[in-house]
Motif scaffolding. Structure first.
Motif, PDB file in Angstrom:
ATOM      1  N   ARG A 213       0.835  -1.211   0.000  1.00 36.00           N
ATOM      2  CA  ARG A 213       0.000   0.000   0.000  1.00 36.00           C
ATOM      3  C   ARG A 213       0.868   1.258   0.000  1.00 36.00           C
ATOM      4  N   ASN A 214       0.235   2.389  -0.280  1.00 36.79           N
ATOM      5  CA  ASN A 214       0.945   3.666  -0.262  1.00 36.79           C
ATOM      6  C   ASN A 214       1.597   3.854   1.110  1.00 36.79           C
ATOM      7  N   ASN A 252       2.562   9.223  -4.687  1.00 26.90           N
ATOM      8  CA  ASN A 252       2.109   7.885  -4.327  1.00 26.90           C
ATOM      9  C   ASN A 252       0.591   7.766  -4.366  1.00 26.90           C
ATOM     10  N   GLN A 253      -0.120   8.831  -4.013  1.00 26.63           N
ATOM     11  CA  GLN A 253      -1.584   8.777  -4.081  1.00 26.63           C
ATOM     12  C   GLN A 253      -2.041   8.711  -5.533  1.00 26.63           C
ATOM     13  N   ALA A 256      -1.488   5.205  -6.683  1.00 27.30           N
ATOM     14  CA  ALA A 256      -2.504   4.271  -6.179  1.00 27.30           C
ATOM     15  C   ALA A 256      -3.746   4.300  -7.064  1.00 27.30           C
ATOM     16  N   SER A 260      -4.856   1.324  -9.808  1.00 21.35           N
ATOM     17  CA  SER A 260      -6.181   0.711  -9.665  1.00 21.35           C
ATOM     18  C   SER A 260      -6.950   0.749 -10.977  1.00 21.35           C
ATOM     19  N   PRO A 266       0.647  -1.432  -7.862  1.00 21.42           N
ATOM     20  CA  PRO A 266       1.229  -0.087  -7.794  1.00 21.42           C
ATOM     21  C   PRO A 266       2.738  -0.143  -7.556  1.00 21.42           C
TER      22      PRO A 266
END
Length: 270
Positions: A213-214, A252-253, A256, A260, A266
Motif C-alpha cells: 500500500r501507499n 504515491n496517491q 494508487a 487501480s 502499484p
C-alpha cells in the motif's frame, strides 16, 4: 539483510518487511537487561530504517516472551531493579523507564508492527506485545497480566494501553487476578486482533499486504490512530485534514489511483 543486536533480538528485512525475533528460546525469550536493551535498540533503529513498510515481531522457539527473567525477581528481593542497568540508546518519547521503552518503542516505529504470539506472552512479555499495532495469536497461546503473582504491577505502559484495548473493568480484572487467557478469549476481550494456527506466517502475509500500500498513507494512518482518544477532538480532526491534505495529489496517491484504474500492482516510492 541480517543483523543481530546483543544476541537477544534478530532482524531480517526483505522487501520492506522487517522480521524481528526475540532470540532467547532456551529461556522462553525472558526479559533480562540484554533483552531489554536489544528491544529498545532494535526499535529505535527501525524508527529511521529507509524503505521500511511493516514489522513482524515474534519469538524464537515455542514462546513469544514469558516475562521477566527469574534473575530479576531474585534481585528484587534485595531491592534491586536489574532493568535499570540496561545500556539503552537515547530516546525522545514520553516513556523513560527501560521496560516502558521496550514496549512503547513499537508504537513509535512509523509503520505498522504486527506481533505474532505463540506459547506464553506473560507479564512484561504481554506488555511488549501490547506495544504492537496488531496481535495475531495461536489458539493455544497463553496471555496474562501476570505481575500480581510476583507482588508487582504492570509498569511497561500496560496501565495506559490495557484499558484502551479491553476497557477499564476488564483491565482491572486481568490485573488484579493475573489469570491466563487463551487465544479465542484474548480476541474476544480485545487483547488480540485475531487467532491463527500459524501466527508468524499470518503476520508476514499481512505485513506483505500492507507493504504493497501507499507507505505515506499507511504512516499517516498510524499517526492518526495512535493519537485518537489521546488528544482532544478538535486536535484530532485538524490532524486528519492536515494528513489528507498532504496525501491528495501526492505522487504515491496518484500512483494508487492510476494502478487501480490500470488493474496492475502499484509502484510506490519512499
Amino acid at each position: 539483510m541480517s543483523d543481530t543486536s546483543a544476541q537477544r533480538v534478530t532482524v531480517e528485512i526483505t522487501d520492506g518487511v522487517a522480521d524481528v525475533r526475540l532470540a532467547r528460546p532456551e529461556k522462553r525469550n525472558a526479559l533480562d537487561p540484554a533483552m531489554f536493551a536489544a528491544l529498545v535498540t532494535t526499535g529505535e533503529r527501525l524508527r529511521t530504517e529507509p524503505g521500511l513498510r511493516a514489522v513482524v515481531l515474534s519469538g524464537e522457539g515455542p514462546d513469544f516472551c514469558a516475562g521477566l527473567d527469574f534473575g530479576s525477581f531474585q534481585a528484587m528481593r534485595d531491592g534491586q531493579r536489574l532493568s535499570a542497568t540496561a545500556d539503552l540508546p537515547p530516546g525522545d518519547g514520553p516513556a523513560k523507564a527501560t521496560g516502558q521503552r521496550a514496549a512503547s518503542v513499537w508504537a513509535q516505529v512509523p509503520v505498522p508492527v504486527i506481533a505474532a504470539i505463540t506459547g506464553n506472552a506473560l507479564g512484561g512479555g504481554l506488555q511488549v506485545a501490547l506495544g504492537a499495532d496488531i496481535r495475531i495469536v495461536a489458539p493455544d497461546a497463553s496471555l496474562s497480566v501476570l505481575e500480581v503473582k510476583w507482588g508487582l504491577i504492570p509498569d511497561m505502559t500496560g496501565t495506559q494501553v490495557l484499558p484502551e484495548l479491553v476497557g477499564r473493568d476488564v483491565a482491572k480484572e486481568l490485573t488484579f487476578t493475573g489469570r491466563k487467557v487463551r487465544g479465542e478469549e484474548a480476541v474476544a476481550l480485545g487483547l488480540a486482533t485475531r487467532v491463527d494456527p500459524d501466527p508468524r506466517k499470518a503476520a508476514l502475509e499481512l505485513a506483505r499486504e500492507i507493504a504493497g500500500r501507499n507507505p505515506h498513507a499507511v504512516r499517516a494512518a498510524k499517526r492518526l490512530l495512535e493519537s485518537s482518544g489521546r488528544v482532544d477532538a478538535a486536535t484530532q480532526l485538524a490532524a486528519e485534514q492536515t494528513e489528507i491534505g498532504a496525501l491528495i495529489g501526492s505522487p504515491n496517491q496518484v500512483e494508487a489511483v492510476t494502478a487501480s484504474f490500470e488493474k496492475r500492482a502499484p509502484r510506490f516510492t519512499d
